[in-house]
Design a protein around this motif. Structure first.
Motif, mmCIF file in Angstrom:
data_model
loop_
_atom_site.group_PDB
_atom_site.id
_atom_site.type_symbol
_atom_site.label_atom_id
_atom_site.label_comp_id
_atom_site.label_asym_id
_atom_site.label_seq_id
_atom_site.Cartn_x
_atom_site.Cartn_y
_atom_site.Cartn_z
ATOM 1 N N ARG A 37 -22.515 -7.799 -24.147
ATOM 2 C CA ARG A 37 -22.103 -8.870 -23.221
ATOM 3 C C ARG A 37 -20.696 -8.578 -22.664
ATOM 4 O O ARG A 37 -20.416 -8.755 -21.489
ATOM 5 C CB ARG A 37 -22.089 -10.190 -24.013
ATOM 6 C CG ARG A 37 -21.984 -11.450 -23.217
ATOM 7 C CD ARG A 37 -22.034 -12.634 -24.192
ATOM 8 N NE ARG A 37 -20.838 -12.681 -25.015
ATOM 9 C CZ ARG A 37 -19.823 -13.524 -24.832
ATOM 10 N NH1 ARG A 37 -19.866 -14.400 -23.841
ATOM 11 N NH2 ARG A 37 -18.775 -13.507 -25.620
ATOM 12 N N VAL A 38 -19.805 -8.082 -23.544
ATOM 13 C CA VAL A 38 -18.443 -7.737 -23.117
ATOM 14 C C VAL A 38 -18.470 -6.433 -22.313
ATOM 15 O O VAL A 38 -17.836 -6.336 -21.256
ATOM 16 C CB VAL A 38 -17.494 -7.630 -24.336
ATOM 17 C CG1 VAL A 38 -16.131 -7.099 -23.929
ATOM 18 C CG2 VAL A 38 -17.364 -8.978 -25.028
ATOM 19 N N SER A 39 -19.228 -5.439 -22.793
ATOM 20 C CA SER A 39 -19.311 -4.162 -22.062
ATOM 21 C C SER A 39 -19.802 -4.400 -20.636
ATOM 22 O O SER A 39 -19.313 -3.770 -19.692
ATOM 23 C CB SER A 39 -20.277 -3.193 -22.757
ATOM 24 O OG SER A 39 -19.842 -2.953 -24.071
ATOM 25 N N GLY A 40 -20.741 -5.328 -20.483
ATOM 26 C CA GLY A 40 -21.292 -5.616 -19.155
ATOM 27 C C GLY A 40 -20.303 -6.340 -18.257
ATOM 28 O O GLY A 40 -20.451 -6.322 -17.032
ATOM 29 N N ALA A 52 -28.895 2.962 -19.264
ATOM 30 C CA ALA A 52 -28.760 2.317 -17.954
ATOM 31 C C ALA A 52 -27.418 1.592 -17.860
ATOM 32 O O ALA A 52 -26.705 1.697 -16.844
ATOM 33 C CB ALA A 52 -29.915 1.344 -17.733
ATOM 34 N N ALA A 53 -27.026 0.882 -18.932
ATOM 35 C CA ALA A 53 -25.756 0.142 -18.926
ATOM 36 C C ALA A 53 -24.573 1.096 -18.826
ATOM 37 O O ALA A 53 -23.603 0.849 -18.091
ATOM 38 C CB ALA A 53 -25.650 -0.718 -20.185
ATOM 39 N N LEU A 54 -24.666 2.221 -19.522
ATOM 40 C CA LEU A 54 -23.576 3.211 -19.513
ATOM 41 C C LEU A 54 -23.398 3.808 -18.110
ATOM 42 O O LEU A 54 -22.282 3.893 -17.594
ATOM 43 C CB LEU A 54 -23.875 4.302 -20.539
ATOM 44 C CG LEU A 54 -22.874 5.440 -20.652
ATOM 45 C CD1 LEU A 54 -22.434 5.623 -22.087
ATOM 46 C CD2 LEU A 54 -23.454 6.743 -20.161
ATOM 47 N N HIS A 55 -24.515 4.180 -17.488
ATOM 48 C CA HIS A 55 -24.417 4.789 -16.158
ATOM 49 C C HIS A 55 -23.927 3.775 -15.116
ATOM 50 O O HIS A 55 -23.140 4.113 -14.239
ATOM 51 C CB HIS A 55 -25.753 5.421 -15.760
ATOM 52 C CG HIS A 55 -26.140 6.570 -16.655
ATOM 53 N ND1 HIS A 55 -25.239 7.571 -17.008
ATOM 54 C CD2 HIS A 55 -27.287 6.873 -17.298
ATOM 55 C CE1 HIS A 55 -25.850 8.422 -17.832
ATOM 56 N NE2 HIS A 55 -27.082 8.022 -18.022
ATOM 57 N N LEU A 76 -9.532 -8.529 -22.896
ATOM 58 C CA LEU A 76 -9.308 -9.462 -21.790
ATOM 59 C C LEU A 76 -10.650 -9.992 -21.265
ATOM 60 O O LEU A 76 -10.773 -11.190 -20.976
ATOM 61 C CB LEU A 76 -8.493 -8.801 -20.666
ATOM 62 C CG LEU A 76 -8.209 -9.697 -19.469
ATOM 63 C CD1 LEU A 76 -7.481 -10.994 -19.867
ATOM 64 C CD2 LEU A 76 -7.380 -8.949 -18.409
ATOM 65 N N ALA A 77 -11.644 -9.107 -21.172
ATOM 66 C CA ALA A 77 -12.980 -9.567 -20.743
ATOM 67 C C ALA A 77 -13.516 -10.601 -21.730
ATOM 68 O O ALA A 77 -14.053 -11.638 -21.339
ATOM 69 C CB ALA A 77 -13.932 -8.378 -20.628
ATOM 70 N N TRP A 78 -13.336 -10.332 -23.019
ATOM 71 C CA TRP A 78 -13.768 -11.285 -24.066
ATOM 72 C C TRP A 78 -13.063 -12.633 -23.869
ATOM 73 O O TRP A 78 -13.675 -13.698 -23.962
ATOM 74 C CB TRP A 78 -13.450 -10.701 -25.445
ATOM 75 C CG TRP A 78 -13.804 -11.604 -26.582
ATOM 76 C CD1 TRP A 78 -14.989 -11.656 -27.254
ATOM 77 C CD2 TRP A 78 -12.955 -12.617 -27.162
ATOM 78 N NE1 TRP A 78 -14.942 -12.636 -28.215
ATOM 79 C CE2 TRP A 78 -13.708 -13.236 -28.176
ATOM 80 C CE3 TRP A 78 -11.659 -13.051 -26.922
ATOM 81 C CZ2 TRP A 78 -13.199 -14.267 -28.955
ATOM 82 C CZ3 TRP A 78 -11.133 -14.093 -27.692
ATOM 83 C CH2 TRP A 78 -11.908 -14.683 -28.697
ATOM 84 N N HIS A 79 -11.771 -12.568 -23.603
ATOM 85 C CA HIS A 79 -10.953 -13.775 -23.426
ATOM 86 C C HIS A 79 -11.434 -14.583 -22.197
ATOM 87 O O HIS A 79 -11.525 -15.811 -22.254
ATOM 88 C CB HIS A 79 -9.499 -13.320 -23.257
ATOM 89 C CG HIS A 79 -8.502 -14.395 -23.077
ATOM 90 N ND1 HIS A 79 -8.378 -15.459 -23.952
ATOM 91 C CD2 HIS A 79 -7.551 -14.581 -22.108
ATOM 92 C CE1 HIS A 79 -7.388 -16.242 -23.523
ATOM 93 N NE2 HIS A 79 -6.892 -15.740 -22.412
ATOM 94 N N VAL A 80 -11.744 -13.879 -21.114
ATOM 95 C CA VAL A 80 -12.246 -14.550 -19.901
ATOM 96 C C VAL A 80 -13.574 -15.250 -20.228
ATOM 97 O O VAL A 80 -13.754 -16.438 -19.921
ATOM 98 C CB VAL A 80 -12.436 -13.538 -18.740
ATOM 99 C CG1 VAL A 80 -13.148 -14.191 -17.560
ATOM 100 C CG2 VAL A 80 -11.092 -12.957 -18.298
ATOM 101 N N LEU A 81 -14.480 -14.534 -20.883
ATOM 102 C CA LEU A 81 -15.786 -15.108 -21.229
ATOM 103 C C LEU A 81 -15.614 -16.275 -22.204
ATOM 104 O O LEU A 81 -16.298 -17.299 -22.094
ATOM 105 C CB LEU A 81 -16.698 -14.039 -21.854
ATOM 106 C CG LEU A 81 -17.080 -12.855 -20.959
ATOM 107 C CD1 LEU A 81 -17.859 -11.814 -21.766
ATOM 108 C CD2 LEU A 81 -17.894 -13.296 -19.750
ATOM 109 N N ASN A 82 -14.671 -16.133 -23.128
ATOM 110 C CA ASN A 82 -14.411 -17.162 -24.126
ATOM 111 C C ASN A 82 -13.899 -18.461 -23.489
ATOM 112 O O ASN A 82 -14.081 -19.543 -24.035
ATOM 113 C CB ASN A 82 -13.379 -16.631 -25.127
ATOM 114 C CG ASN A 82 -13.328 -17.429 -26.400
ATOM 115 O OD1 ASN A 82 -14.360 -17.803 -26.931
ATOM 116 N ND2 ASN A 82 -12.123 -17.724 -26.873
#
Ligand code: DC
Length: 232
Positions: free
Chosen positions: A102-105, A182-185, A50-56
């Motif tokens: 980019r999607v994980s963020g 840093a991104a994981l935390h 869904l995040a990918w779809h929003v960004l797309n």
């Protein structure tokens, strides 16, 4: 033909496994599913897709209205086969793309919208109900507490934060280790405001993989599943 695992005579459908990023949840769940002849449902993939779809669509996942608008035409499909895992949005195969930093963020933005959670949870329950397998290992953050609180086996898979960061940075080759940690935390901090996946709810068995390698973690999870269902 293998016997369908049962608990108190009822067919086992969902085995619920929650845990934070880097706990080994996905690879362990997939292997446990393979070993038991079960399906495997990666619920995080729905939030990521869904995040990918929003960004797309050129929108921002921090904008809840844009996220809700994207849900309206979110054509999501996922494989439950641990040996043939794929994720689609419409005609696009997004299995790899949804792992992009980019999607994980951006994914926490969609995961905090209550209407999104309700809609994907209904989808998860129907995927499990309709799956043509004796059971499904369902992994995520709120599976033991919200999606399948009555599952006969509920596990919280944890690991020390530094071990999780090290495992994740071994998986992500496009960023350096410090950036991955840093991104994981940061994502854990954002996600744990929405669902508490760091403490086990009553009745949930903790498997701590800090000192275990992959094979030992799989064995530990299989042992808990075996105790709860008789499946081995
Ligand atoms: O497990 P994962 O890293 O692929 O999950 C992606 C995101 O989705 C994560 O940031 C938290 C969210 N998520 C959630 O809120 N509830 C779930 N059941 C699964 C994932």
């Amino acid at each position: 033909m293998t016997d369908t695992p049962t608990i108190d005579g009822a067919e086992v459908r969902a085995v619920a496994i929650d845990g934070p990023a880097g706990s080994g949840k996905s690879s362990v769940s997939k292997d446990v599913a393979r070993r038991l002849g079960f399906g495997y449902l990666d619920t995080g993939a729905a939030y990521r897709a869904l995040a990918w779809h929003v960004l797309n669509r050129g929108a921002d996942t921090a904008d809840a209205d844009a996220v809700l608008a994207a849900v309206a035409d979110f054509d999501f499909a996922i494989s439950l086969d641990p040996d043939d895992y794929w994720v689609r949005v419409g005609d696009a195969l997004v299995t790899e793309a949804i792992r992009d930093p980019r999607v994980s963020g951006a994914v926490s933005g969609v995961a905090r919208v209550p209407a999104v959670r309700e809609s994907v949870n209904a989808l998860f329950r129907s995927l499990v109900a309709e799956a043509d397998v004796p059971g499904v290992i369902v992994e995520g953050r709120d599976i033991t507490t919200v999606v399948f609180p009555d599952a006969p086996v509920r596990i919280l898979l944890t690991a020390a934060p530094e071990v999780r960061a090290a495992r994740r940075s071994a998986e992500v080759t496009t960023q350096d280790a410090a950036a991955v940690a840093a991104a994981l935390h940061q994502r854990d901090a954002a996600d744990s405001k929405v669902v508490d996946f760091l403490t086990a709810a009553p009745g949930v068995t903790v498997v701590d993989s800090t000192e275990l390698d992959f094979a030992q973690t799989v064995e530990a999870v299989l042992a808990v599943v075996g105790e709860g269902t008789g499946a081995r």
